[in-house]
Motif scaffolding. Structure first.
Motif, PDB file in Angstrom:
ATOM      1  N   ASP A  21       0.984  -1.137   0.057  1.00 23.12           N
ATOM      2  CA  ASP A  21       0.155  -0.191   0.074  1.00 23.12           C
ATOM      3  C   ASP A  21       0.883   1.247  -0.008  1.00 23.12           C
ATOM      4  O   ASP A  21       0.569   2.206  -0.757  1.00 23.12           O
ATOM      5  CB  ASP A  21      -0.987  -0.007   1.358  1.00 23.12           C
ATOM      6  CG  ASP A  21      -1.957   1.328   1.145  1.00 23.12           C
ATOM      7  OD1 ASP A  21      -2.701   1.355   0.228  1.00 23.12           O
ATOM      8  OD2 ASP A  21      -1.805   2.075   2.149  1.00 23.12           O
ATOM      9  N   TYR A  22       1.925   1.146   0.765  1.00 18.09           N
ATOM     10  CA  TYR A  22       2.618   2.168   0.935  1.00 18.09           C
ATOM     11  C   TYR A  22       3.364   2.814  -0.579  1.00 18.09           C
ATOM     12  O   TYR A  22       3.501   4.017  -0.755  1.00 18.09           O
ATOM     13  CB  TYR A  22       3.869   2.307   1.934  1.00 18.09           C
ATOM     14  CG  TYR A  22       4.542   3.519   2.248  1.00 18.09           C
ATOM     15  CD1 TYR A  22       4.245   4.360   3.220  1.00 18.09           C
ATOM     16  CD2 TYR A  22       5.914   3.463   1.579  1.00 18.09           C
ATOM     17  CE1 TYR A  22       5.057   5.504   3.422  1.00 18.09           C
ATOM     18  CE2 TYR A  22       6.526   4.585   1.741  1.00 18.09           C
ATOM     19  CZ  TYR A  22       6.199   5.870   2.459  1.00 18.09           C
ATOM     20  OH  TYR A  22       7.015   6.852   3.021  1.00 18.09           O
ATOM     21  N   ARG A  26      -1.505   3.298  -2.572  1.00 22.18           N
ATOM     22  CA  ARG A  26      -2.068   4.677  -2.073  1.00 22.18           C
ATOM     23  C   ARG A  26      -1.896   5.646  -3.119  1.00 22.18           C
ATOM     24  O   ARG A  26      -2.650   6.273  -3.181  1.00 22.18           O
ATOM     25  CB  ARG A  26      -1.337   4.958  -0.808  1.00 22.18           C
ATOM     26  CG  ARG A  26       0.057   5.369  -0.861  1.00 22.18           C
ATOM     27  CD  ARG A  26       0.862   5.546   0.335  1.00 22.18           C
ATOM     28  NE  ARG A  26       2.213   6.039   0.253  1.00 22.18           N
ATOM     29  CZ  ARG A  26       2.773   7.265   0.702  1.00 22.18           C
ATOM     30  NH1 ARG A  26       1.729   8.338   0.820  1.00 22.18           N
ATOM     31  NH2 ARG A  26       3.697   7.488   0.331  1.00 22.18           N
ATOM     32  N   HIS A  27      -0.857   5.395  -3.911  1.00 15.57           N
ATOM     33  CA  HIS A  27      -0.672   6.322  -5.228  1.00 15.57           C
ATOM     34  C   HIS A  27      -1.789   6.179  -6.066  1.00 15.57           C
ATOM     35  O   HIS A  27      -2.301   7.380  -6.621  1.00 15.57           O
ATOM     36  CB  HIS A  27       0.593   6.351  -6.072  1.00 15.57           C
ATOM     37  CG  HIS A  27       1.706   6.345  -5.064  1.00 15.57           C
ATOM     38  ND1 HIS A  27       2.148   7.437  -4.380  1.00 15.57           N
ATOM     39  CD2 HIS A  27       2.699   5.406  -4.416  1.00 15.57           C
ATOM     40  CE1 HIS A  27       3.243   7.495  -3.616  1.00 15.57           C
ATOM     41  NE2 HIS A  27       3.434   6.106  -3.482  1.00 15.57           N
ATOM     42  N   LYS A  28      -2.310   4.971  -6.388  1.00 16.50           N
ATOM     43  CA  LYS A  28      -3.360   4.905  -7.398  1.00 16.50           C
ATOM     44  C   LYS A  28      -4.508   5.331  -6.742  1.00 16.50           C
ATOM     45  O   LYS A  28      -5.559   5.812  -7.525  1.00 16.50           O
ATOM     46  CB  LYS A  28      -3.491   3.239  -7.661  1.00 16.50           C
ATOM     47  CG  LYS A  28      -2.130   2.528  -8.403  1.00 16.50           C
ATOM     48  CD  LYS A  28      -2.576   1.250  -8.757  1.00 16.50           C
ATOM     49  CE  LYS A  28      -1.213   0.580  -9.526  1.00 16.50           C
ATOM     50  NZ  LYS A  28      -1.412  -0.713  -9.855  1.00 16.50           N
ATOM     51  N   ARG A  29      -4.929   5.210  -5.464  1.00 14.06           N
ATOM     52  CA  ARG A  29      -6.211   5.663  -5.106  1.00 14.06           C
ATOM     53  C   ARG A  29      -6.092   7.222  -4.906  1.00 14.06           C
ATOM     54  O   ARG A  29      -7.438   7.775  -5.214  1.00 14.06           O
ATOM     55  CB  ARG A  29      -6.121   5.398  -3.438  1.00 14.06           C
ATOM     56  CG  ARG A  29      -6.502   3.911  -3.097  1.00 14.06           C
ATOM     57  CD  ARG A  29      -6.964   3.551  -1.706  1.00 14.06           C
ATOM     58  NE  ARG A  29      -6.040   4.017  -0.894  1.00 14.06           N
ATOM     59  CZ  ARG A  29      -5.288   3.424  -0.134  1.00 14.06           C
ATOM     60  NH1 ARG A  29      -5.033   2.128  -0.659  1.00 14.06           N
ATOM     61  NH2 ARG A  29      -4.257   3.998   0.635  1.00 14.06           N
ATOM     62  N   VAL A  30      -4.958   7.733  -4.887  1.00  9.21           N
ATOM     63  CA  VAL A  30      -5.014   9.460  -4.774  1.00  9.21           C
ATOM     64  C   VAL A  30      -5.449   9.755  -6.362  1.00  9.21           C
ATOM     65  O   VAL A  30      -6.282  10.805  -6.511  1.00  9.21           O
ATOM     66  CB  VAL A  30      -3.540   9.532  -4.463  1.00  9.21           C
ATOM     67  CG1 VAL A  30      -3.579  11.347  -4.848  1.00  9.21           C
ATOM     68  CG2 VAL A  30      -3.428   9.616  -2.899  1.00  9.21           C
ATOM     69  N   SER A  31      -4.756   9.087  -7.367  1.00 11.76           N
ATOM     70  CA  SER A  31      -5.124   9.578  -8.501  1.00 11.76           C
ATOM     71  C   SER A  31      -6.187   9.090  -9.139  1.00 11.76           C
ATOM     72  O   SER A  31      -6.954   9.903  -9.840  1.00 11.76           O
ATOM     73  CB  SER A  31      -4.075   8.962  -9.638  1.00 11.76           C
ATOM     74  OG  SER A  31      -4.052   7.502  -9.485  1.00 11.76           O
TER      75      SER A  31
END
Length: 267
Positions: A21-22, A26-31
């Motif tokens: 996730d780190y 998490r980067h995919k969720r933000v985008s």
């Protein structure tokens, strides 16, 4: 159940999800403007707790519960104790491989170890013989390297074993300056010859109706229970290999039946 192995698996799984996730999720969720899924949220929440428990239990202290009367009067059934995991060296979890040498077990210390005949079971006994020692027990008298261990009469003692009361004698044993209480029942035989197992290095021992003598091989230890006539120990199933050692018992931290035992140091 191999609890250390289960804990290690949980640590690897939750830690792996946390790392995934780190660095990726998490980067995919933000985008993508999406919420954190449950299968990520829960492992991430439990990972720090599991890491702390695993570290404390593997390298510092581990709790145990006393299930039998083999160490009476030092330890009673129902005592919850703490075991120092680093006194005898730092070991890798699960594999129990020593990676840092520190101290070696000494005569008179109370040690937790994996039962040689079934390493999934933890045993607790008192260290009587270290590598190279000749341990002799005849006519209720313990000797180390032909030197009798000092005993001082402590009076009558009784305890409950199932539905029966056991009446025996209490003694104070002095081993290398370390004093501790033991029980000796004069009405019991010195050793139950029919209960002796076939174990590694059994040729180092001689047995007869009056007792036994055992030469402790290198890399091994000889242990006895403080309840000398109510203990299954090294005289029956053999020596404790160094790689089976778990740690040194040092404190009683709880007993539901006797709160006065809380905080008692184990001698």
């Amino acid at each position: 159940m191999n609890f250390p192995l289960v804990l290690l698996i949980l640590l690897v799984v939750t830690g792996g999800i946390w790392l995934l996730d780190y660095f990726v999720l998490r980067h995919k969720r933000v985008s993508g403007n999406t919420e954190e899924p449950w299968w990520v949220e829960y492992p991430k929440s439990f990972f720090p707790i599991i890491l702390i428990v695993f570290s404390l239990r593997s390298f510092l202290v581990e709790p145990f519960k006393i299930p039998s009367g083999s160490m009476i009067p030092t330890l009673l059934i129902g005592d919850f104790i703490l075991v120092n995991k680093y006194t005898y060296g730092i070991r890798l979890p699960v594999a129990n491989l020593k990676i840092i040498d520190m101290n070696e077990p000494q005569r008179g210390e109370v040690m937790v170890f994996r039962f040689p005949e079934d390493p999934s079971i933890d045993y607790i006994k008192r260290v009587i013989g270290v590598p190279g020692d000749m341990v002799t027990y005849r006519n209720k008298q313990l000797s180390i390297n032909d030197v009798p261990v000092q005993l001082e009469q402590g009076g009558d003692y009784k305890y409950i074993d199932g539905p029966a009361y056991i009446y025996t004698q209490r003694f104070k044993e002095n081993m290398d300056g370390s004093e501790h209480d033991i029980l000796i029942n004069e009405d019991m035989p010195d050793i139950q010859l029919s209960a002796i197992h076939h174990f590694p290095n059994r040729e180092n021992c001689t047995f007869d109706r009056t007792g036994f003598s055992c030469k402790v091989p290198e890399g091994n230890y000889f242990t006895l229970g403080d309840n000398r006539d109510g203990s299954s120990d090294s005289r029956y199933w053999g020596f404790v290999p160094e790689n089976h050692i778990v740690g040194k018992a040092f404190l009683i931290w709880w007993n539901f039946n006797d709160l006065s035992r809380i905080g008692t140091l184990i001698k």
